[in-house]
Write a protein that holds these residues in place. Structure first.
Motif, PDB file in Angstrom:
ATOM      1  N   GLU A   1       0.825  -1.207   0.000  1.00  0.00           N
ATOM      2  CA  GLU A   1       0.000   0.000   0.000  1.00  0.00           C
ATOM      3  C   GLU A   1       0.861   1.258   0.000  1.00  0.00           C
ATOM      4  O   GLU A   1       0.575   2.217  -0.730  1.00  0.00           O
ATOM      5  N   LEU A   2       1.923   1.261   0.786  1.00  0.00           N
ATOM      6  CA  LEU A   2       2.799   2.431   0.850  1.00  0.00           C
ATOM      7  C   LEU A   2       3.386   2.781  -0.516  1.00  0.00           C
ATOM      8  O   LEU A   2       3.515   3.953  -0.861  1.00  0.00           O
ATOM      9  N   ALA A   3       3.758   1.748  -1.281  1.00  0.00           N
ATOM     10  CA  ALA A   3       4.419   1.973  -2.565  1.00  0.00           C
ATOM     11  C   ALA A   3       3.448   1.982  -3.743  1.00  0.00           C
ATOM     12  O   ALA A   3       3.874   2.176  -4.888  1.00  0.00           O
ATOM     13  N   GLY A   4       2.164   1.804  -3.473  1.00  0.00           N
ATOM     14  CA  GLY A   4       1.182   1.798  -4.557  1.00  0.00           C
ATOM     15  C   GLY A   4       1.299   0.597  -5.463  1.00  0.00           C
ATOM     16  O   GLY A   4       1.111   0.693  -6.677  1.00  0.00           O
ATOM     17  N   LEU A   5       1.613  -0.557  -4.875  1.00  0.00           N
ATOM     18  CA  LEU A   5       1.753  -1.800  -5.635  1.00  0.00           C
ATOM     19  C   LEU A   5       0.527  -2.682  -5.457  1.00  0.00           C
ATOM     20  O   LEU A   5      -0.175  -2.584  -4.448  1.00  0.00           O
ATOM     21  N   THR A   6       0.304  -3.545  -6.424  1.00  0.00           N
ATOM     22  CA  THR A   6      -0.881  -4.398  -6.423  1.00  0.00           C
ATOM     23  C   THR A   6      -0.555  -5.806  -5.954  1.00  0.00           C
ATOM     24  O   THR A   6       0.229  -6.509  -6.609  1.00  0.00           O
ATOM     25  N   PRO A   7      -1.106  -6.256  -4.824  1.00  0.00           N
ATOM     26  CA  PRO A   7      -0.922  -7.657  -4.426  1.00  0.00           C
ATOM     27  C   PRO A   7      -1.792  -8.559  -5.297  1.00  0.00           C
ATOM     28  O   PRO A   7      -2.982  -8.286  -5.490  1.00  0.00           O
ATOM     29  N   ALA A   8      -1.186  -9.596  -5.841  1.00  0.00           N
ATOM     30  CA  ALA A   8      -1.920 -10.551  -6.682  1.00  0.00           C
ATOM     31  C   ALA A   8      -1.766 -11.934  -6.069  1.00  0.00           C
ATOM     32  O   ALA A   8      -0.751 -12.244  -5.455  1.00  0.00           O
ATOM     33  N   PRO A   9      -2.786 -12.779  -6.223  1.00  0.00           N
ATOM     34  CA  PRO A   9      -2.713 -14.106  -5.602  1.00  0.00           C
ATOM     35  C   PRO A   9      -1.667 -15.003  -6.248  1.00  0.00           C
ATOM     36  O   PRO A   9      -1.429 -14.932  -7.452  1.00  0.00           O
ATOM     37  N   CYS A  10      -1.057 -15.840  -5.420  1.00  0.00           N
ATOM     38  CA  CYS A  10      -0.178 -16.895  -5.908  1.00  0.00           C
ATOM     39  C   CYS A  10      -0.999 -18.178  -6.065  1.00  0.00           C
ATOM     40  O   CYS A  10      -2.149 -18.243  -5.627  1.00  0.00           O
ATOM     41  N   ARG A  11      -0.425 -19.191  -6.656  1.00  0.00           N
ATOM     42  CA  ARG A  11      -1.147 -20.449  -6.897  1.00  0.00           C
ATOM     43  C   ARG A  11      -0.983 -21.443  -5.758  1.00  0.00           C
ATOM     44  O   ARG A  11      -1.929 -22.127  -5.379  1.00  0.00           O
ATOM     45  N   HIS A  12       0.251 -21.544  -5.219  1.00  0.00           N
ATOM     46  CA  HIS A  12       0.553 -22.600  -4.252  1.00  0.00           C
ATOM     47  C   HIS A  12       0.879 -22.101  -2.853  1.00  0.00           C
ATOM     48  O   HIS A  12       1.104 -22.918  -1.960  1.00  0.00           O
TER      49      HIS A  12
END
Length: 202
Positions: free
Chosen positions: A103-114
């Motif tokens: 959030e601080l860096a304006g990045l998008t968390p995306a789900p991993c598979r495993h």
């Protein structure tokens, strides 16, 4: 010149990190058991086996990434490209526990598979890793060095297909970022190839 690290070097800054360079940056993402996200860059990072795929990152002091990875048994390594240099640097901040560097860096968390922790959606590549061991190296006197080396086996790989050229991951497209000494960084903008010699061809 020659110096023994225990006696000091007499230079304005320690040259050790500049000599052992460039070093790839492991942008380590983890998720606390309570769900909070963590993201931090580690320049003491590398791969050391291709069968199985094993990587490690080293934390000087038991920082959040190392302790969370140890407690949860997993982490992700996100590739830092030149385009993400500033955002990577923002995530190096000494934020208090519970603050999301995503959030601080304006990045998008995306789900991993495993694994349950997220990856950086903007990264050109991500390695999903499960922890195999956590080492606490010792110095010559047998004392713990205060360093925590987290080893993980890669169980999944995400690649931005725009970074592929003729089926090969193109490091000049991704412009992989690496840490040098002091406050310096470099990016891969050109490469050259050499084939390993074979004794029978001599």
């Amino acid at each position: 010149m020659f110096y023994e690290p225990r006696n000091g070097h007499g230079l304005p800054h320690d040259p050790f990190k500049a000599i052992v360079a460039p070093r790839p940056i492991g942008w380590i993402s983890t998720r606390r058991p309570g769900g909070e996200l963590n993201l931090a860059p580690y320049s003491y990072f590398n791969a050391f086996s291709s069968n199985p795929h094993l990587v490690w990152f080293s934390s000087e002091g038991e920082k959040d990434s190392a302790s969370i990875a140890r407690d949860t048994g997993e982490f992700a390594v996100n590739l830092v490209s030149l385009a993400l240099a500033e955002k990577m640097n923002q995530t190096a901040i000494d934020a208090p526990p519970g603050i999301s560097e995503f959030e601080l860096a304006g990045l998008t968390p995306a789900p991993c598979r495993h694994i349950a922790c997220p990856r950086v959606a903007e990264a050109a590549a991500t390695l999903e890793c499960k922890v195999t061991e956590v080492l606490e190296p010792r110095d010559l006197k047998g004392n713990h060095a205060g360093v925590f080396v987290v080893t993980g086996e890669v169980v999944g790989v995400h690649i931005d297909e725009a970074m592929l050229t003729d089926g090969l991951f193109d490091t000049t497209k991704a412009q992989n970022l690496a840490r040098l000494g002091y406050m310096d960084y470099t990016a891969v903008t050109e490469t050259f190839a050499m084939r390993r010699p074979r004794w029978k061809d001599r």
